[in-house]
Structures are given as structure tokens and as C-alpha cells.
Design an enzyme around this catalytic site. Structure first.
Site, mmCIF file in Angstrom:
data_model
loop_
_atom_site.group_PDB
_atom_site.id
_atom_site.type_symbol
_atom_site.label_atom_id
_atom_site.label_comp_id
_atom_site.label_asym_id
_atom_site.label_seq_id
_atom_site.Cartn_x
_atom_site.Cartn_y
_atom_site.Cartn_z
ATOM 1 N N LYS A 1 -21.931 4.003 -6.382
ATOM 2 C CA LYS A 1 -20.981 4.250 -7.479
ATOM 3 C C LYS A 1 -21.081 3.174 -8.569
ATOM 4 C CE LYS A 1 -16.717 1.875 -6.094
ATOM 5 N NZ LYS A 1 -16.752 0.708 -6.960
ATOM 6 N N GLU B 1 -14.709 -9.230 -6.723
ATOM 7 C CA GLU B 1 -14.907 -9.587 -5.318
ATOM 8 C C GLU B 1 -16.350 -9.272 -4.915
ATOM 9 O OE1 GLU B 1 -13.022 -11.304 -3.182
ATOM 10 O OE2 GLU B 1 -14.941 -11.143 -2.159
ATOM 11 N N ASN C 1 -24.123 -6.136 -8.426
ATOM 12 C CA ASN C 1 -24.371 -5.010 -7.522
ATOM 13 C C ASN C 1 -25.601 -4.217 -7.954
ATOM 14 O OD1 ASN C 1 -22.346 -5.586 -5.770
ATOM 15 N ND2 ASN C 1 -21.146 -3.747 -6.135
ATOM 16 N N ASP D 1 0.866 -1.183 0.000
ATOM 17 C CA ASP D 1 0.000 0.000 0.000
ATOM 18 C C ASP D 1 0.897 1.226 0.000
ATOM 19 O OD1 ASP D 1 -3.273 0.266 0.925
ATOM 20 O OD2 ASP D 1 -2.043 2.081 0.860
ATOM 21 N N CYS E 1 -20.028 1.192 -2.474
ATOM 22 C CA CYS E 1 -20.134 0.434 -3.726
ATOM 23 C C CYS E 1 -21.439 0.582 -4.500
ATOM 24 C CB CYS E 1 -19.819 -1.023 -3.447
ATOM 25 S SG CYS E 1 -18.054 -1.169 -3.066
ATOM 26 N N LEU F 1 -17.466 -9.730 -1.549
ATOM 27 C CA LEU F 1 -17.613 -9.661 -0.084
ATOM 28 C C LEU F 1 -18.430 -8.441 0.328
ATOM 29 C CD1 LEU F 1 -15.627 -7.234 1.150
ATOM 30 C CD2 LEU F 1 -13.864 -8.909 0.679
ATOM 31 N N ARG F 2 -19.067 -8.555 1.505
ATOM 32 C CA ARG F 2 -19.787 -7.427 2.092
ATOM 33 C C ARG F 2 -18.989 -6.942 3.287
ATOM 34 N NH1 ARG F 2 -24.507 -10.924 3.827
ATOM 35 N NH2 ARG F 2 -22.668 -12.246 3.924
ATOM 36 N N ARG G 1 -18.438 5.812 4.082
ATOM 37 C CA ARG G 1 -18.555 6.288 2.704
ATOM 38 C C ARG G 1 -20.006 6.199 2.235
ATOM 39 N NH1 ARG G 1 -13.621 2.945 0.084
ATOM 40 N NH2 ARG G 1 -14.366 1.389 1.552
ATOM 41 N N LEU H 1 -34.458 -7.522 0.763
ATOM 42 C CA LEU H 1 -35.828 -7.002 0.674
ATOM 43 C C LEU H 1 -36.156 -6.213 1.935
ATOM 44 C CD1 LEU H 1 -37.949 -9.913 -0.910
ATOM 45 C CD2 LEU H 1 -37.147 -7.801 -1.988
HETATM 46 P P1 NAD Z 1 -10.223 1.229 -0.037
HETATM 47 O O1 NAD Z 1 -10.270 2.665 -0.398
HETATM 48 O O2 NAD Z 1 -10.644 0.777 1.304
HETATM 49 O O3 NAD Z 1 -8.731 0.686 -0.268
HETATM 50 C C1 NAD Z 1 -7.928 1.012 -1.364
HETATM 51 C C2 NAD Z 1 -6.470 0.978 -0.905
HETATM 52 O O4 NAD Z 1 -5.618 1.131 -2.043
HETATM 53 C C3 NAD Z 1 -6.105 2.110 0.062
HETATM 54 O O5 NAD Z 1 -5.521 1.569 1.236
HETATM 55 C C4 NAD Z 1 -5.086 2.961 -0.731
HETATM 56 O O6 NAD Z 1 -4.102 3.551 0.102
HETATM 57 C C5 NAD Z 1 -4.502 1.916 -1.655
HETATM 58 N N1 NAD Z 1 -3.852 2.475 -2.862
HETATM 59 C C6 NAD Z 1 -4.342 3.415 -3.713
HETATM 60 N N2 NAD Z 1 -3.431 3.652 -4.691
HETATM 61 C C7 NAD Z 1 -2.383 2.839 -4.464
HETATM 62 C C8 NAD Z 1 -1.130 2.628 -5.123
HETATM 63 N N3 NAD Z 1 -0.791 3.311 -6.226
HETATM 64 N N4 NAD Z 1 -0.274 1.727 -4.606
HETATM 65 C C9 NAD Z 1 -0.595 1.036 -3.487
HETATM 66 N N5 NAD Z 1 -1.759 1.202 -2.820
HETATM 67 C C10 NAD Z 1 -2.641 2.094 -3.309
HETATM 68 O O7 NAD Z 1 -11.070 0.497 -1.170
HETATM 69 P P2 NAD Z 1 -11.916 -0.867 -1.039
HETATM 70 O O8 NAD Z 1 -13.197 -0.611 -0.341
HETATM 71 O O9 NAD Z 1 -11.018 -1.948 -0.576
HETATM 72 O O10 NAD Z 1 -12.276 -1.108 -2.576
HETATM 73 C C11 NAD Z 1 -11.282 -1.477 -3.521
HETATM 74 C C12 NAD Z 1 -11.988 -1.937 -4.784
HETATM 75 O O11 NAD Z 1 -12.749 -3.123 -4.508
HETATM 76 C C13 NAD Z 1 -12.989 -0.948 -5.383
HETATM 77 O O12 NAD Z 1 -12.962 -1.074 -6.776
HETATM 78 C C14 NAD Z 1 -14.332 -1.427 -4.857
HETATM 79 O O13 NAD Z 1 -15.399 -1.069 -5.695
HETATM 80 C C15 NAD Z 1 -14.121 -2.930 -4.854
HETATM 81 N N6 NAD Z 1 -14.946 -3.657 -3.883
HETATM 82 C C16 NAD Z 1 -15.109 -3.155 -2.630
HETATM 83 C C17 NAD Z 1 -15.866 -3.878 -1.694
HETATM 84 C C18 NAD Z 1 -16.109 -3.350 -0.310
HETATM 85 O O14 NAD Z 1 -16.924 -3.930 0.400
HETATM 86 N N7 NAD Z 1 -15.473 -2.289 0.123
HETATM 87 C C19 NAD Z 1 -16.405 -5.117 -2.053
HETATM 88 C C20 NAD Z 1 -16.183 -5.612 -3.339
HETATM 89 C C21 NAD Z 1 -15.450 -4.866 -4.252
HETATM 90 C C1 UGA Z 2 -22.283 -4.735 -1.317
HETATM 91 C C2 UGA Z 2 -22.633 -6.130 -1.854
HETATM 92 O O1 UGA Z 2 -23.578 -6.754 -0.993
HETATM 93 C C3 UGA Z 2 -21.386 -7.000 -1.961
HETATM 94 O O2 UGA Z 2 -21.714 -8.259 -2.553
HETATM 95 C C4 UGA Z 2 -20.363 -6.283 -2.839
HETATM 96 O O3 UGA Z 2 -19.165 -7.034 -2.908
HETATM 97 C C5 UGA Z 2 -20.071 -4.918 -2.256
HETATM 98 O O4 UGA Z 2 -21.303 -4.154 -2.153
HETATM 99 C C6 UGA Z 2 -19.151 -4.143 -3.148
HETATM 100 O O5 UGA Z 2 -19.097 -4.354 -4.332
HETATM 101 O O6 UGA Z 2 -18.489 -3.311 -2.565
HETATM 102 P P1 UGA Z 2 -21.775 -3.711 1.098
HETATM 103 O O7 UGA Z 2 -21.745 -2.392 0.389
HETATM 104 O O8 UGA Z 2 -20.698 -4.047 2.051
HETATM 105 O O9 UGA Z 2 -21.797 -4.907 0.007
HETATM 106 O O10 UGA Z 2 -23.128 -3.791 1.920
HETATM 107 P P2 UGA Z 2 -24.577 -4.439 1.748
HETATM 108 O O11 UGA Z 2 -24.801 -5.372 2.854
HETATM 109 O O12 UGA Z 2 -24.799 -4.939 0.380
HETATM 110 O O13 UGA Z 2 -25.486 -3.151 1.993
HETATM 111 C C7 UGA Z 2 -25.434 -2.042 1.088
HETATM 112 C C8 UGA Z 2 -26.467 -1.009 1.491
HETATM 113 O O14 UGA Z 2 -27.779 -1.501 1.226
HETATM 114 C C9 UGA Z 2 -26.454 -0.643 2.986
HETATM 115 O O15 UGA Z 2 -26.658 0.752 3.109
HETATM 116 C C10 UGA Z 2 -27.618 -1.414 3.565
HETATM 117 O O16 UGA Z 2 -28.167 -0.818 4.706
HETATM 118 C C11 UGA Z 2 -28.590 -1.369 2.382
HETATM 119 N N1 UGA Z 2 -29.570 -2.480 2.379
HETATM 120 C C12 UGA Z 2 -29.147 -3.757 2.231
HETATM 121 C C13 UGA Z 2 -30.926 -2.187 2.468
HETATM 122 O O17 UGA Z 2 -31.322 -1.009 2.593
HETATM 123 N N2 UGA Z 2 -31.831 -3.221 2.431
HETATM 124 C C14 UGA Z 2 -31.437 -4.514 2.295
HETATM 125 O O18 UGA Z 2 -32.324 -5.408 2.263
HETATM 126 C C15 UGA Z 2 -30.068 -4.792 2.201
#
Ligand code: NAD
Ligand code: UGA
Length: 476
Positions: free
Chosen positions: A291, A159, A236, A39, A288, A161-162, A355, A278
Site C-alpha cells: 500500500k 513509525e 518503505n 480504540d 505496508c 517498526l517491523r 494482510r 536482499l
Molecule cells: P491496525 O489496523 O492494526 O490498527 C488500527 C487500529 O485503529 C484498530 O485497532 C482500529 O480498531 C483502530 N481505529 C480505527 N478507527 C478508530 C477510531 N475512530 N477511534 C479509535 N480507534 C480506531 O493498523 P496498524 O498496522 O497498527 O497500522 C496503523 C498505521 O501505522 C498505518 O498507517 C500503517 O501504515 C502504519 N504503520 C504500520 C506498521 C506495521 O507494522 N503494521 C509499521 C509502521 C507504520
Molecule cells: C515494513 C518495514 O520493514 C518497516 O520498517 C515499516 O515500519 C513497516 O513495513 C510499515 O511501514 O508497516 P513489515 O511489513 O513488518 O515492515 O515487514 P518486513 O520485515 O519489512 O517484510 C515485508 C515483506 O518483505 C515480507 O513479506 C517479507 O517476507 C518480505 N521480504 C523482506 C523479502 O521478501 N525479502 C527481504 O529481504 C526482506
């Protein structure tokens, strides 16, 4: 393409140690691989080197204690991570750009840096959520920096994951999607995930318990890179659509004195619909769904496809917050000078991620309307103070009852379990008026009326303390 899951350790570099990168890194170590997590945020890496978890996530402290500085090491030096690696997972942010499209500048920066330190064949893996054809752009970017095609392949491995259940979701996934346009890269990804897809991981005595097992291992789906990129965006967007759909039905239910919880139960028992996602409420937030719906909409537009459904999903979601704000205003008659206790700051329960939190957006509107807010959240108070600094109108309380002391009403904004089991009599005594406006439907209206509350929720008739439990339509 079919792949055979030969199981042997792989050296993996994960770039980005956020919610996805860090979780992937510790979980790959848990699966027996050697991992270097890079990172460019020095403070974060220093924290990780001390064994501290930078985010609130169940099982993460245990995983860091088990594998930190052993199976997984942390560094700010990209070359240190890339040189020994066979696979490089890119897990940096892809935030929303001004046009709605995903901003891929972090991904491009990382790919350019990788190109400069390549030292042999590697598979570059898109773990970040990216629009279709990003695999092509990564390939082009590598070529522009002088790296030949025989030195790398690009694979999409989205990915799912939630937050809040990230570790468990990663190790017990519904599916693993690998989008590879070349056999050799699909083989490597299948080797990486073999402990989950063969089920060998679940036999280990210290394996994290969950729905997958030796007999029901994780399922892998191998597709083209483009299909995998679309699977992520479409998944999503579909989940967001489910939430907007139930919220639209909730608004209809309210006008005809029906109950959205009964409706969701009755719909969700149809196995083709399913009960999850639901839950009516304030609308979806987080880093997520907002966006990714915008980015998928942009992708459709760019490719000349009419997908207005996605715009409607967003509009319903935005309106949901307006409607909830209006409910608060209507319950209190006027807002200026009122005191409100806000329970919940994070965008959902079990996370401290702020966020795009609907709770923060709602509190901002209350503050703008002249309300004084006392807020409480079990995990997100530190992160919240950066967005909403404490001041004359904004106060952070030590528990829900302190927040409610002398308030005109309490609002529930996040579905933390703790808020579903409040001591209602204690809450009632603390409040100036026993008014609870619940954006997450955590209570039964009849119970609330019996406890002496005016209770207003989403998609259900409001009840007044004075009506002694008889549901009555709420006059807006
Ligand atoms: P995040 O902002 O929590 O983490 C991103 C990390 O990347 C930060 O720690 C940042 O410092 C680092 N970074 C940025 N530029 C860098 C560089 N040049 N070299 C090294 N490190 C660098 O983001 P996140 O929530 O983990 O999401 C990452 C991606 O995964 C996004 O595309 C998001 O849409 C996707 N995603 C997120 C979730 C989630 O639940 N947050 C779930 C599935 C997919
Ligand atoms: C979501 C997806 O569930 C993951 O599969 C995906 O990987 C992730 O986005 C991503 O791409 O980042 P997350 O954002 O962690 O995960 O949270 P969710 O549990 O999906 O909830 C998202 C939002 O929907 C929250 O604000 C939650 O309160 C709301 N929600 C969820 C509702 O209002 N109603 C529901 O029935 C479920």
C-alpha cells in the site's frame, strides 16, 4: 531546528491499538510516561483490559503484564483519553484506496472527534503512515471544527517498526524522526523520546536489551513535517525496491545457472549496499509495503513528478508470485487433483498478520487450479481460517509432517525458523513424491539433493533427486 531532550513524564493519548498503536502505547509506558490508549473496537479493548494481547508479537505479553491497567490504560471513550493528554498520537489504519492513494478517512474521522473534545493546548502526532501534506489537512480539519491555531500543533512522527520485532524496534530504533513546523511541538516530542535519545532508559535494570545503550542511544532527526512524511514513504518504497531488485536479479541468475544467495552475499558485503532486504523469494507482502509503494507513487503523480521506478517495483513484485506458481505447475506437470502441503500462511515469519500475504494469494491460485492444500503455520492458522475456510480442498494440519502426508509436493511460503530445520528424512517419508518448492530459499540445494529431494527454489539451479546432487537447469 535543534531541540534539547529534557526528560520528564508526559501524559500521552494513543488512538488505535493495532500493531503500531498498541506497541507505541506499552513502549511509552515502559519509557515512564502515562498513557491512555483508545480504540473504537470494543472487543479489542475488552481483551486488553483482561490483559490479553490481541496480536502475536514478541515481548508484548510481558509489556502488557508490566504496564497494563497501570502505566497504560485502555478505553473506548475518546474524551477520556484526550482530556488529560499533552500529546495525542494518531495510529489508525491508512489502507490503500481504489485509486492507489492512501485512504485517510479513519484519520479524518479521528481528527474530527478530537476537535470536538479539545480542552486546551495539545500536540497532535501523525503516527500512521500518511502522504505529504497530511499535517496541513489535519490543521485545516481542526480549524473547520472551530479549534484555534493556539490550541494545537501537528507533528509527523512516522513509525519504522517491523511486525515480529515491533517492541524491540520501538525501544531500540535506528532513528526517531520528528517532523515539526513549530519549536514548541518539537520540544514536546523530544521530551517524550528523551529516555531513548539520552540513553537513560537503557540503564534501567529491566530495560529490554538491544542494540541501543547509554553510550549509543537512539538518534533523533528533527525535520519539517513534510520531510518527515516523505521520509516514511521513501523508506518503505526504497526497501520494497531493494526486494524487487534482488528478485529481478534472482530471475536472471536462474536463467544462467548462477546462485542468488552467493550474489546477495557478494553484493551485501559492500557497505554502501548492505546485506539486509536482499532475500530473494516470493516477493514482499504485508499491510505496508504494497500500500505504501502505491500511495507514494500516487503522491508523485499528484505533484507532477515522474517516478515510474515505483511502478516497476510493484510489477516485479506481482510477477514474482506468477513465476513461483509456474514453478509449482512445472514441477508437478499438471495441477488439477494434486495434493500440496503449504508451509507458512503469514506474510512473513514471527507474525500472525495475514494482510496481503503472498502465501494466501498463492494458495488461492492453487485452489482455483484444482489443487487440494494442507496448510500449516506456527502462529497464523486462526487468522488464516477466516480468509481460507477449511473445506473439501483446504485443510489445516497440526504440523509440517502431517501437512506433507501423502502430498505430491511441499511448498515453503513463509520464512519461519521452524521450516528451516525440518527433519528432512521424516518429511521425505511422509510425502508421496519428495518434491520441495521453496519460496524462501531456506535450504542448500546440494544438501536437499543428497537427502533425496527434487528441490526448486528462487534464483538458484533446481536439483533433482535423480541427479544425486548435481545441479541441473530446471526445464520450464
Ligand atoms: P491496525 O489496523 O492494526 O490498527 C488500527 C487500529 O485503529 C484498530 O485497532 C482500529 O480498531 C483502530 N481505529 C480505527 N478507527 C478508530 C477510531 N475512530 N477511534 C479509535 N480507534 C480506531 O493498523 P496498524 O498496522 O497498527 O497500522 C496503523 C498505521 O501505522 C498505518 O498507517 C500503517 O501504515 C502504519 N504503520 C504500520 C506498521 C506495521 O507494522 N503494521 C509499521 C509502521 C507504520
Ligand atoms: C515494513 C518495514 O520493514 C518497516 O520498517 C515499516 O515500519 C513497516 O513495513 C510499515 O511501514 O508497516 P513489515 O511489513 O513488518 O515492515 O515487514 P518486513 O520485515 O519489512 O517484510 C515485508 C515483506 O518483505 C515480507 O513479506 C517479507 O517476507 C518480505 N521480504 C523482506 C523479502 O521478501 N525479502 C527481504 O529481504 C526482506
Amino acid at each position: 531546528m535543534s531541540v534539547s531532550p529534557a526528560s520528564s513524564p508526559v501524559t500521552i493519548c494513543v488512538i488505535g491499538s493495532g500493531y503500531v498503536g498498541l506497541v507505541a502505547a506499552v513502549c511509552f509506558a515502559e519509557m515512564g510516561h502515562r498513557v491512555i490508549c483508545v480504540d473504537n473496537n470494543e472487543a479489542k479493548v475488552a481483551q486488553l483490559l483482561r490483559g490479553e494481547a490481541p496480536i502475536y508479537e514478541e515481548y508484548l505479553p510481558q509489556m502488557l503484564a508490566r504496564h497494563g491497567n497501570r502505566g497504560v490504560t485502555f478505553t473506548t471513550n475518546l474524551a477520556e483519553g484526550i482530556h488529560p493528554a499533552d500529546a495525542v498520537f494518531i495510529a489508525v489504519g491508512t489502507p490503500q484506496g481504489s485509486s492507489g492513494a492512501a485512504d485517510l478517512s479513519y484519520v479524518e474521522a479521528v481528527v474530527s472527534q478530537i476537535a470536538q473534545v479539545m480542552n486546551g493546548y495539545k500536540v497532535l502526532v501523525e503516527k500512521s503512515t500518511v502522504p505529504v501534506y497530511t499535517n496541513e489537512w489535519i490543521t485545516r480539519c481542526m480549524h473547520r471544527h472551530g479549534v484555534d491555531s493556539d490550541q494545537f500543533d501537528v507533528v509527523s512522527n512516522p513509525e519504522f517498526l517491523r511486525e515480529g520485532t515491533a517492541i524491540s524496534d520501538f525501544l531500540h530504533p535506528d532513528r526517531i524522526v520528528v517532523g515539526a513546523n513549530q519549536q514548541r511541538s518539537a520540544e514536546l516530542l523530544s521530551r517524550i523520546y528523551a529516555p531513548l535519545t539520552t540513553g537513560s532508559y537503557y540503564d534501567q535494570p529491566e530495560a529490554l536489551p538491544g542494540p541501543c545503550s547509554r553510550h549509543q542511544p537512539a538518534r533523533i532527526v528533527v525535520t519539517s513535517a513534510q520531510s518527515a512524511e516523505i521520509i516514511k514513504h521513501a523508506s518503505n518504497a526504497f526497501l520494497a525496491m531493494k526486494i524487487s531488485f534482488i528478485n529481478a536479479v534472482a530471475n536472471l541468475a536462474e536463467t544462467v545457472e548462477a546462485d542468488i544467495e552467493d550474489i546477495a552475499l557478494g553484493m551485501g558485503l559492500d557497505s554502501r549496499i548492505g546485506p539486509r532486504f536482499l532475500r530473494a523469494g516470493l516477493g514482499y507482502g504485508g499491510s505496508c509495503f504494497p500500500k505504501d509503494v502505491a500511495a507514494f507513487s500516487w503522491v508523485a503523480e499528484q505533484h507532477g513528478v515522474d517516478f515510474r521506478l515505483l511502478q516497476e517495483v510493484r510489477q516485479i513484485n506481482d510477477r514474482q508470485l506468477d513465476l513461483f506458481f509456474e514453478k509449482i505447475r512445472s514441477a508437478l506437470w499438471t495441477l488439477r487433483g494434486k495434493k500440496i502441503a503449504a508451509l507458512g500462511l503469514a506474510f512473513k515469519a514471527d507474525t500472525d498478520d495475514m494482510r496481503d500475504s503472498p502465501a494466501i494469494a498463492l494458495i488461492r491460485r492453487l485452489l482455483d487450479a484444482g489443487v487440494s492444500v494442507a496448510a500449516y503455520d506456527p502462529a497464523a492458522m486462526d487468522s488464516a481460517t477466516r480468509l481460507l475456510p477449511a473445506g473439501e480442498q483446504m485443510r489445516y494440519a497440526s504440523d509440517p509432517y502431517e501437512a506433507a502426508t501423502d502430498a505430491d509436493a511441499v511448498v515453503i511460503l513463509t520464512e519461519w525458523k521452524q521450516f528451516a530445520t525440518l527433519d528432512l528424512q521424516r518429511l521425505n517419508r511422509a510425502l508421496k513424491f519428495p518434491i520441495l518448492i521453496d519460496g524462501r530459499n531456506l535450504y542448500d540445494p546440494a544438501v536437499m539433493a543428497n537427502q533425496g529431494f527434487t528441490y526448486i527454489s528462487v534464483g538458484r539451479p533446481a536439483v533433482y533427486a535423480s541427479t544425486q546432487g548435481r545441479p541441473r537447469k530446471f526445464p520450464l
